[in-house]
Design an enzyme around this catalytic site. Sequence first.
Site, mmCIF file in Angstrom:
data_model
loop_
_atom_site.group_PDB
_atom_site.id
_atom_site.type_symbol
_atom_site.label_atom_id
_atom_site.label_comp_id
_atom_site.label_asym_id
_atom_site.label_seq_id
_atom_site.Cartn_x
_atom_site.Cartn_y
_atom_site.Cartn_z
ATOM 1 N N LYS A 203 -6.364 -31.815 32.268
ATOM 2 C CA LYS A 203 -7.823 -32.388 32.304
ATOM 3 C C LYS A 203 -7.998 -32.450 33.659
ATOM 4 C CE LYS A 203 -10.895 -35.704 30.487
ATOM 5 N NZ LYS A 203 -11.165 -37.193 29.735
ATOM 6 N N SER A 279 -14.183 -36.592 26.181
ATOM 7 C CA SER A 279 -14.347 -36.121 27.520
ATOM 8 C C SER A 279 -13.356 -35.107 27.509
ATOM 9 C CB SER A 279 -14.620 -36.875 28.528
ATOM 10 O OG SER A 279 -13.433 -37.785 28.849
ATOM 11 N N GLY A 301 -11.940 -43.952 26.059
ATOM 12 C CA GLY A 301 -12.937 -44.208 25.013
ATOM 13 C C GLY A 301 -12.827 -43.373 23.909
ATOM 14 N N GLY A 302 -11.634 -43.060 23.793
ATOM 15 C CA GLY A 302 -11.349 -41.769 22.720
ATOM 16 C C GLY A 302 -11.558 -40.479 23.178
ATOM 17 N N SER A 303 -11.322 -40.349 24.333
ATOM 18 C CA SER A 303 -11.596 -38.973 25.041
ATOM 19 C C SER A 303 -10.223 -38.229 24.765
ATOM 20 C CB SER A 303 -11.795 -39.048 26.568
ATOM 21 O OG SER A 303 -12.902 -39.838 26.834
#
Length: 653
Positions: A203, A279, A301-303
């Site tokens: 990422k 993301s 946040g859950g990415s």
Amino acid sequence: MIFGKKKKKKMVMVPATEVELTEVKYDLGELQAPRLSGLSLKLFATLIQAPFIGSFITSYLKTQNKMDQILQYTLIPEPPMFKPEFPPSPQEPRVLNLEEDGSPEDRVESASRCLPHHHPTTSISQFRYWNIRDYAYAYTSGLTTPSMVAEHVISALEECKPQMPLLISFDPHQLRNQAAASTQRFHQGNPLSILDGIFMAVKDDIDCYPHPSKGGTTWLHHIRPVNKDAVAVSRLRSCGVIFVGKANMHELGMGDTGMNPHHGTPRNPHDPQRYAGGSSSGSAAIVASGICPAALGSDAGGSIRIPASLCGVVGLKTTYGRTDTTGTLCGPGTVEVIGPIATSVDDVMLIYAAMLGSSSADKISLRPPIPCLPDLSSNESSVAGFPMRLGNNIHSFMKWQDVWVEKLVHVEMTNESYLSTVCKPIFQWFDDVNSPDISGVCGQVLTSLSEMHGCEIVEITIPELQQMRIAHVVSYGCELLCSLVPQLQKGKFQKLALDSCINLAVCESFTASDYVAAQRLRRRLMYYHMEIFKKVDIIVTPSTGMTAPMIHPTALACGESDLEVAGNLMKFAVTANVLGFPAISVPVGYDKQGLPIGLQLIGRPWCEATILRLAAAIEQQWNEPKRKPMIYFDVTNGKRETNKLGLLIGAQG
């Protein structure tokens, strides 16, 4: 929210220790903000940054979503918890301890001994992804080489580049050099580990030298040069992993769809008219499309879990402090971790084993126990031998399903908008999704676990989920803003995407007292969850409240802001970030449109082995055939399964 007596505008929360959990009613609340794109988005972004009217707009938004009420007009009796603090966790059964300070190669070797017996298959009648051990077998047996696979990977990435930009930074020459070195090691009979020759994307907010880290922006790499790998990347590189480049992402990680107007928006391989999720959008999409068997993402946040769920792959968020975040965009925050995305639980275990290891600071403050993995090498180590207590509110499932069907029939005689505004039944957290397919599939998996593996389904109630969401927004928003303050002061704010400008404007409105109040909420929420974990081993929810959302044509040029979609995607994710718990998303089926559905398992602190054991059982027993994504590349032999990629995407630009 649990309140005591009211005095003027001030509300006083009852101490968490006095709250009766069985009497709490579910009320997450709806996010209040219009969907914006195109001209309306540009106008709103301009106004919210204006000196006077901007303050009025942010104040209005915070009031509509009860943020000021909770943060500024509520007395919270608990002291603040500025980072997750964990009580001791029980020893997990039938596990293999890993040497945290040992070499990544040794940990990977130990992890490989934990896995079930591998049956290498080079020709299969039913679709399935090639996993890491398939590649290792093909390399050692001479069926292919990393250099041969590298050429197919390069061809696939080049084909995707115009309309489905999976990578932000990509250097074919460097990729070939890594593959050649790996091929030479196999020729010499001396691969570094089972991960040697495995292709991975990283990422774009995780450093991977010599690639720049842009964080999805157009400018961050100019003022934040990359001189070395992030710690997690370095550990994987020592195992022989081949890094293909930096995966596309939602700018600065401040979104959950993966939309990026600067570098293009990665498409969901199962339906290129839909988002891959964010993301870590590029990381999940490159795995789901078959180009890489694994990728690294970050999860604040859950990415990791959101895009893994939407793309039908596996995503692991580790316990806060279990992996070292040195070399990431936000640095050592209190909600973000680095984790793997892969096509199987086995592969997630191998990547996790290589990259784990706490930072020196976390070892001092958190005192993490010895990391371990579940021993899945025999039937005796299955879930059936260790019945688990699974916490959720599935008791309302049948009632929820009946109400949905009844109201859906009525809606068919009226109009579709009535369904979305009136007929959304909300009974419990588990059921608060926008499609009966999600609760239906996830509920059937739980029933299967109970009947086939003896798992006990325990009803639980989790208080103050709306406060959880607010604590997350304030914590992550303030930490991200703090890491960007020098850059934003140099005028870079104007170079951000419009939705990022809006989000950061809201973050700038948070005060020091707001941040402290959020950390007071964190301590309350930690107390509730640790009480729940006295009764259950794992909290089970859907991974997301919706399957992959459609990409609106107007969003591609300059982005969009849609809090309703954001709320649905993040509904079940932020708990693990605010409180630092380990969590995993594992694919369990598809909705009626053929879109993947994920099930989320949240574990006690440091209990990655427990959720991995159950995830492996779900993956093995819930054996609905995998559906080949619409966009899929077989890079093992160069066969292109998607000759009409341009036609698939062309309708949306």
